[in-house]
Design a protein around this motif. Structure first.
Motif: not given
Length: 404
Positions: A345-367
């Motif tokens: 295992w290379n020790g990597s952890v999650m660095n991306m997340i997509a969080v829906p907030i209802g049907r049309s809104l949301g927040v995301l982090q990537a790269a």
């Protein structure tokens, strides 16, 4: 071609066990006709809990979250008239030093290789345990019925699941008062940027959700959280009382590895951390030389929390599968290991997340870039996750009709 009788047992069949069981079972058609893979799970189905926040407000979608396990490995049988792979519905009670398992149905299983993917127990409805897939669907559908009748909803816990539940409920039932209470100073995991949290707060509030931070709820012993319709008043550390008709507890999954207690006594070794997670080597083998053919993947192992997201658990599954296959090809269970080189295992952890907030809104982090308050986050999350919470990809992992 090898005529060796090889038995691989996979305990637990969600993100950690699913892909691994299939990858190893496929080896039967690649020159190992006497290879047997047995899946052991306490439920007759696996539950795709990632989709639960939308499933509780959309019964049609919710019914798709449950997949029967009895036919998962049928496609890998060498002779379908004489099947070798099997599924056993039972809980794991003990792992023994003689390479046997004690199951709750009274069976004792021997193994050559063992993969522990028993996961962690979340609070309902992120975890649903029922006698049958029909009963499990009924439990999830009942949440929807309760929400329809409720006037107010309380969500305790501001991680991704809590934010998604609050958002989906507020979007589907805009006339209801939804309150999200979180003990921390910001929403969502702290390994992501603060702008992500700020965006989540703003977008929840846009849907009418009341967001309360820095408030730890005092929950009386014996209080259950099954999303039933019941008036309940809970008090926070601030002294404020929160009254609601339906409550969701979206905090702290717990690992249950009591099945290793006897083995620890037999070996005189501590196999688990204080929180119950299983100590592992970088190869995902249990960190004990006497257990070199035993692996632990997903929530159940001692990797950090950033490696426990569904995507990362699936990656662990792939790595462990590659190592089990390599050991089988080397004849490891027979005492040979020439040329064996296991992946780590290379020790990597999650660095991306997509969080829906209802049907049309949301927040995301990537790269390293957070899309919090901006509308770009809404667009990206709608296209990436909101439409079906990735259920289509999960459906492709199972035989046709497994979730019908």
């Amino acid at each position: 071609m090898s005529s060796r009788n090889i038995h691989v047992v996979v305990v637990g069949c969600s993100a950690g066990g699913l892909g691994l069981a299939k990858t190893v079972a496929a080896l039967a058609k690649q020159g190992y006709p006497n290879l047997q893979v047995t899946i052991v799970d306490k439920n007759a189905y696996t539950y795709y809990m990632i989709g639960a926040p939308f499933g509780i407000v959309n019964p049609q979608f919710g019914s798709r979250l449950f997949f029967r396990l009895d036919s998962l490995l049928t496609q890998f049988e060498v002779d379908k008239n004489n099947p070798k792979h099997q599924f056993i519905q039972a809980a794991l009670l003990n792992v023994n030093h003689d390479k046997t398992l004690d199951l709750s149905n009274g069976q004792t299983l021997s193994f050559d290789y063992l993969v522990l993917a028993t996961g962690a127990t979340n609070n309902f409805p992120a975890n649903i345990s029922a006698p049958s897939i029909h009963d499990a669907r009924a439990q999830l559908n009942q949440v929807y019925e309760n929400l329809k009748q409720a006037s107010s909803v309380l969500v305790i816990g501001g991680g991704a699941v809590g934010v998604e539940i609050a958002g989906e409920v507020a979007d589907a039932f805009p006339s209801k008062q939804v309150t999200l209470v979180h003990s921390g100073s910001r929403l969502l995991p702290l390994n992501f940027k603060e702008g992500l949290s700020n965006g989540a707060v703003a977008k929840l509030q846009k849907l009418g959700v009341k967001v309360v931070l820095n408030e730890r709820m005092e929950i009386p012993d014996g209080t259950t959280f099954d999303c039933s319709l019941r008036p309940l008043s809970l008090t926070g550390k601030s002294g404020k009382t929160y009254t609601s008709d339906v409550q969701f507890l979206a905090i702290g999954p717990k690992v249950h590895t009591e099945y290793l207690q006897n083995l620890e006594k037999q070996l005189g070794a501590a196999l688990r951390e204080k929180n119950g997670t299983i100590k592992i080597k970088p190869t995902l083998q249990v960190d004990c030389n006497a257990l070199s053919t035993v692996f632990a993947v997903g929530d159940v192992n001692s990797l950090p929390g950033g490696a426990k997201y569904y995507v990362k658990a699936a990656e662990q599954s792939q790595l462990a599968a590659a190592n089990v296959v390599a050991m089988i090809k080397a004849g490891y269970e027979q005492g040979t290991s020439a040329g064996l080189n296991l992946q780590r295992w290379n020790g990597s952890v999650m660095n991306m997340i997509a969080v829906p907030i209802g049907r049309s809104l949301g927040v995301l982090q990537a790269a390293g870039v957070a899309f919090g308050k901006s509308c770009m986050g809404d667009v990206l999350v709608r296209n990436a996750k909101s439409k079906d919470y990735f259920i289509s990809k999960i459906e492709s992992e199972f035989p046709s009709g497994a979730n019908h």
